[in-house]
Design an enzyme around this catalytic site. Structure first.
Site, PDB file in Angstrom:
ATOM      1  N   LYS A 205      20.258  10.725  12.630  1.00 22.72           N
ATOM      2  CA  LYS A 205      21.483  10.466  13.456  1.00 22.72           C
ATOM      3  C   LYS A 205      21.523   8.797  13.735  1.00 22.72           C
ATOM      4  O   LYS A 205      22.667   8.268  13.550  1.00 22.72           O
ATOM      5  CB  LYS A 205      21.255  10.971  14.744  1.00 22.72           C
ATOM      6  CG  LYS A 205      22.230  10.741  15.740  1.00 22.72           C
ATOM      7  CD  LYS A 205      23.757  10.977  15.624  1.00 22.72           C
ATOM      8  CE  LYS A 205      24.601  10.504  16.456  1.00 22.72           C
ATOM      9  NZ  LYS A 205      25.975  10.896  16.583  1.00 22.72           N
ATOM     10  N   ASN A 209      24.482   6.111  12.103  1.00 21.02           N
ATOM     11  CA  ASN A 209      25.297   5.319  12.939  1.00 21.02           C
ATOM     12  C   ASN A 209      25.075   3.808  12.827  1.00 21.02           C
ATOM     13  O   ASN A 209      26.034   3.150  12.709  1.00 21.02           O
ATOM     14  CB  ASN A 209      25.272   5.658  14.372  1.00 21.02           C
ATOM     15  CG  ASN A 209      26.089   7.009  14.754  1.00 21.02           C
ATOM     16  OD1 ASN A 209      26.983   7.336  13.848  1.00 21.02           O
ATOM     17  ND2 ASN A 209      26.175   7.522  15.965  1.00 21.02           N
ATOM     18  N   ALA A 253      38.057  -4.354   8.277  1.00 20.22           N
ATOM     19  CA  ALA A 253      37.932  -5.435   9.235  1.00 20.22           C
ATOM     20  C   ALA A 253      38.901  -5.330  10.341  1.00 20.22           C
ATOM     21  O   ALA A 253      40.009  -4.998  10.421  1.00 20.22           O
ATOM     22  CB  ALA A 253      38.293  -6.640   8.475  1.00 20.22           C
ATOM     23  N   GLY A 258      33.718  -0.175  18.855  1.00 26.36           N
ATOM     24  CA  GLY A 258      33.532   0.506  20.333  1.00 26.36           C
ATOM     25  C   GLY A 258      33.173   1.748  20.293  1.00 26.36           C
ATOM     26  O   GLY A 258      32.769   2.394  19.112  1.00 26.36           O
ATOM     27  N   CYS A 261      29.379   6.029  21.086  1.00 21.35           N
ATOM     28  CA  CYS A 261      28.186   6.198  19.984  1.00 21.35           C
ATOM     29  C   CYS A 261      27.657   4.730  19.563  1.00 21.35           C
ATOM     30  O   CYS A 261      26.465   4.409  19.583  1.00 21.35           O
ATOM     31  CB  CYS A 261      28.629   7.110  18.785  1.00 21.35           C
ATOM     32  SG  CYS A 261      28.670   8.574  19.572  1.00 21.35           S
ATOM     33  N   LYS A 264      26.044   1.949  21.485  1.00 21.15           N
ATOM     34  CA  LYS A 264      25.067   2.507  22.292  1.00 21.15           C
ATOM     35  C   LYS A 264      23.793   2.788  21.052  1.00 21.15           C
ATOM     36  O   LYS A 264      22.569   2.493  21.510  1.00 21.15           O
ATOM     37  CB  LYS A 264      25.583   3.747  22.934  1.00 21.15           C
ATOM     38  CG  LYS A 264      24.284   4.833  23.324  1.00 21.15           C
ATOM     39  CD  LYS A 264      25.060   5.998  24.034  1.00 21.15           C
ATOM     40  CE  LYS A 264      25.282   7.109  23.308  1.00 21.15           C
ATOM     41  NZ  LYS A 264      24.167   8.141  22.683  1.00 21.15           N
ATOM     42  N   ARG A 328      35.541   3.499  26.392  1.00 15.58           N
ATOM     43  CA  ARG A 328      33.941   3.183  26.319  1.00 15.58           C
ATOM     44  C   ARG A 328      33.791   2.018  25.238  1.00 15.58           C
ATOM     45  O   ARG A 328      34.188   2.610  24.210  1.00 15.58           O
ATOM     46  CB  ARG A 328      33.244   4.497  26.372  1.00 15.58           C
ATOM     47  CG  ARG A 328      32.964   5.255  27.686  1.00 15.58           C
ATOM     48  CD  ARG A 328      32.244   6.406  27.488  1.00 15.58           C
ATOM     49  NE  ARG A 328      32.825   7.453  26.718  1.00 15.58           N
ATOM     50  CZ  ARG A 328      32.093   8.433  26.424  1.00 15.58           C
ATOM     51  NH1 ARG A 328      31.118   8.900  26.893  1.00 15.58           N
ATOM     52  NH2 ARG A 328      32.980   9.586  25.861  1.00 15.58           N
TER      53      ARG A 328
HETATM   54  C1  UDX Z   1      31.028   7.598  15.462  1.00 15.23           C
HETATM   55  C2  UDX Z   1      30.650   8.360  14.303  1.00 15.23           C
HETATM   56  O1  UDX Z   1      31.642   8.068  13.106  1.00 15.23           O
HETATM   57  C3  UDX Z   1      30.139   9.545  14.578  1.00 15.23           C
HETATM   58  O2  UDX Z   1      29.359  10.170  13.266  1.00 15.23           O
HETATM   59  C4  UDX Z   1      29.122   9.731  15.503  1.00 15.23           C
HETATM   60  O3  UDX Z   1      28.572  11.147  15.924  1.00 15.23           O
HETATM   61  C5  UDX Z   1      29.767   9.302  16.915  1.00 15.23           C
HETATM   62  O4  UDX Z   1      30.173   7.998  16.744  1.00 15.23           O
HETATM   63  P1  UDX Z   1      33.417   7.642  16.908  1.00 15.23           P
HETATM   64  O5  UDX Z   1      32.646   6.596  17.905  1.00 15.23           O
HETATM   65  O6  UDX Z   1      34.193   8.528  17.480  1.00 15.23           O
HETATM   66  O7  UDX Z   1      32.360   8.174  15.853  1.00 15.23           O
HETATM   67  O8  UDX Z   1      34.371   6.787  15.999  1.00 15.23           O
HETATM   68  P2  UDX Z   1      34.577   6.161  14.559  1.00 15.23           P
HETATM   69  O9  UDX Z   1      35.798   6.819  13.979  1.00 15.23           O
HETATM   70  O10 UDX Z   1      33.268   6.161  13.707  1.00 15.23           O
HETATM   71  O11 UDX Z   1      34.889   4.679  15.080  1.00 15.23           O
HETATM   72  C6  UDX Z   1      34.065   3.790  15.572  1.00 15.23           C
HETATM   73  C7  UDX Z   1      34.407   2.308  15.890  1.00 15.23           C
HETATM   74  O12 UDX Z   1      34.462   1.763  14.727  1.00 15.23           O
HETATM   75  C8  UDX Z   1      35.917   2.370  16.525  1.00 15.23           C
HETATM   76  O13 UDX Z   1      36.043   1.353  17.282  1.00 15.23           O
HETATM   77  C9  UDX Z   1      36.631   2.007  15.051  1.00 15.23           C
HETATM   78  O14 UDX Z   1      37.841   1.144  15.441  1.00 15.23           O
HETATM   79  C10 UDX Z   1      35.578   1.101  14.249  1.00 15.23           C
HETATM   80  N1  UDX Z   1      35.555   0.752  12.851  1.00 15.23           N
HETATM   81  C11 UDX Z   1      35.319   1.847  12.267  1.00 15.23           C
HETATM   82  C12 UDX Z   1      36.122  -0.138  12.382  1.00 15.23           C
HETATM   83  O15 UDX Z   1      36.429  -1.395  13.016  1.00 15.23           O
HETATM   84  N2  UDX Z   1      36.097  -0.435  11.041  1.00 15.23           N
HETATM   85  C13 UDX Z   1      36.014   0.651  10.298  1.00 15.23           C
HETATM   86  O16 UDX Z   1      36.269   0.688   8.945  1.00 15.23           O
HETATM   87  C14 UDX Z   1      35.893   1.949  10.864  1.00 15.23           C
END
Ligand code: UDX
Length: 430
Positions: A205, A209, A253, A258, A261, A264, A328
């Protein structure tokens, strides 16, 4: 319910717990959801959904007959043999995960757990926690309890689809029989099941991440270099993604990652490594790049507007990503405070997150739509790529804004269209 089939318990009805419980019900299981927050439970009993997640209200409604809601741990352990723990594990000020909610549940077990139970950890807990919990359970003679780690990989906004169509199901156990019972809950899903020991499941996990967060910080640094050398990061990412060893995902990019997950979990993995005597240098850089990325927009604004004192900046989007009301660790929070720190007035609009924003971004004037946010502004910054922003009312915005400047923090808009409407456009690395 078939008398041989006991309900599945879910403790902690936040994003992860509620999606997990509802999806398990959708798979045909009876589910007993427990939370200490009586208000949440009473909302769920009335058929209301306490969080915003697309598709969740409909799925809850569809599976109502198979779901019960309670504030009583006793009830869960009386009705269920397999009990998921999905309480939150927020970061402490040191970057370690705060496990107090997990241990609160464990400390209540001696009174409530009679007979055999399988405790399944869905919450993200530091590697080694499962082993500690197993010894703690043995020490407090909490009864006949097996422990299984079954991390979640749900993205907010697409959590139901992620649950129903997972890339893999990870099961970590000391007792393969307990692991197999948990794996059987998912047998209707078409996904590979990876069975392993508890610390390995916990590490999968964090490593997943942290790797995804690294990919984002990497492409953000490439974007920053692209700006200096006249390359376009969106095309660079496409070219990189066509290499199947790299893959096209998580190469967008922007102004940083944020959510509940990534920030943190990256901090926690760095801390786990540090606590065991290893300095995880790469993750230190991933975190730092992400922090700086949120602030780069301020430099872009200064380049066009000079000092930001008394300038008005409109933020389009506040949520950490689209299709969620979650703020968050959202980049918008850091950006808004930086701008206000530089003396700017900040206005903002978000299609869904405004009710949560009142607490999270104090001092920001919250607006009901894009045009009211744009009115009198010297620049608009697109922070969250909500669908609704793909078609901005450019003509009206130009009339209402003091200065026609759009900074596209997610490379979401069509630069040619924005420029043709008379705006100065700047994206990230393009
Ligand atoms: C994430 C993981 O994807 C998931 O598997 C885990 O269990 C929980 O954390 P989540 O936080 O819901 O999920 O969002 P995610 O879609 O992964 O995006 C996280 C952050 O990365 C967002 O702020 C998003 O804007 C940013 N991001 C994502 C980018 O800046 N560029 C990208 O190419 C992809």
């Amino acid at each position: 319910m078939n008398s041989a089939e006991k309900a599945i318990g879910v403790i902690g009805i936040g994003y992860v717990g509620l999606v997990t419980g509802t999806c398990l019900a959708e798979l045909g299981h009876h589910v007993c959801c427990m939370d200490i927050d009586a208000m949440k439970i009473s909302m769920l009993e009335k058929g209301e959904t306490p969080i915003y997640e697309p598709g969740l209200p409909e799925l809850l409604e569809k599976n109502r007959e198979r779901m019960t809601f309670t504030t009583s741990l006793e009830e869960v352990f009386a009705a269920c043999e397999i009990v998921f723990i999905a309480v939150d594990t927020p970061p402490t000020f040191t970057g370690d995960a705060d496990l107090s909610r997990v241990f609160q549940v464990l400390s209540s077990l001696p009174g409530v757990s009679t007979g055999h139970h399988v405790l399944v950890m869905k919450s993200t807990v530091p590697v080694g926690t499962g082993t500690k919990i197993s010894s703690e359970l043995a020490r407090q003679e909490a009864g006949d309890i097996d422990y299984v780690s079954n991390p979640e990989f749900l993205r907010e906004g697409t959590a139901i689809d992620d649950f129903m169509h997972p890339d893999r199901i990870v099961i970590g156990s000391r007792n393969p029989e307990a692991g197999a019972r948990v794996a059987a809950l998912y047998e209707k899903l078409d996904a590979p099941v990876l069975e392993t020991n508890v610390p390995t499941a916990e590490m999968i996990k964090y490593a997943s991440n942290a790797f995804l967060a690294t990919k984002i910080s990497f492409i953000n640094e490439i974007a920053n270099v692209c700006e200096a050398v006249g390359a376009d990061v969106t095309v660079v990412a496409r070219g990189m993604g066509q290499d199947h060893r790299i893959g096209p995902y998580f190469l967008d990019a922007g102004i940083g990652f944020g959510g509940s997950c990534f920030p943190k979990d990256v901090a926690a993995l760095k801390q786990i490594a540090g606590n065991s005597g290893y300095h995880f240098q790469l993750l230190t850089a991933v975190i730092e790049v992400n922090e700086l990325q949120k602030r780069r927009v301020v430099n872009k604004l200064q380049k066009h507007l000079g000092a930001l004192t008394d300038k008005t900046i409109a933020l389009l989007g506040l949520a950490f990503k689209p299709n969620t009301d979650d703020l968050r660790e959202a980049s918008s929070i850091v950006l808004a405070s930086r701008l206000m720190g530089d003396g700017a007035n900040v206005k903002a609009y978000d299609p869904i997150a405004l009710p949560n924003a009142a607490r999270a971004v104090r001092g920001v004037l919250l607006c009901d739509d894009v045009l009211s946010a744009g009115e009198g502004s010297d620049a608009a910054v697109l922070v969250t790529e909500w669908d609704e922003f793909a078609d901005l009312p450019l003509e009206k915005m130009k009339e209402l804004m003091n200065h026609p400047l759009i900074i596209d923090g997610r490379n979401f808009l069509d630069p040619e269209k924005i420029r043709a409407a008379g705006f100065t456009y700047e994206g990230i690395g393009r």
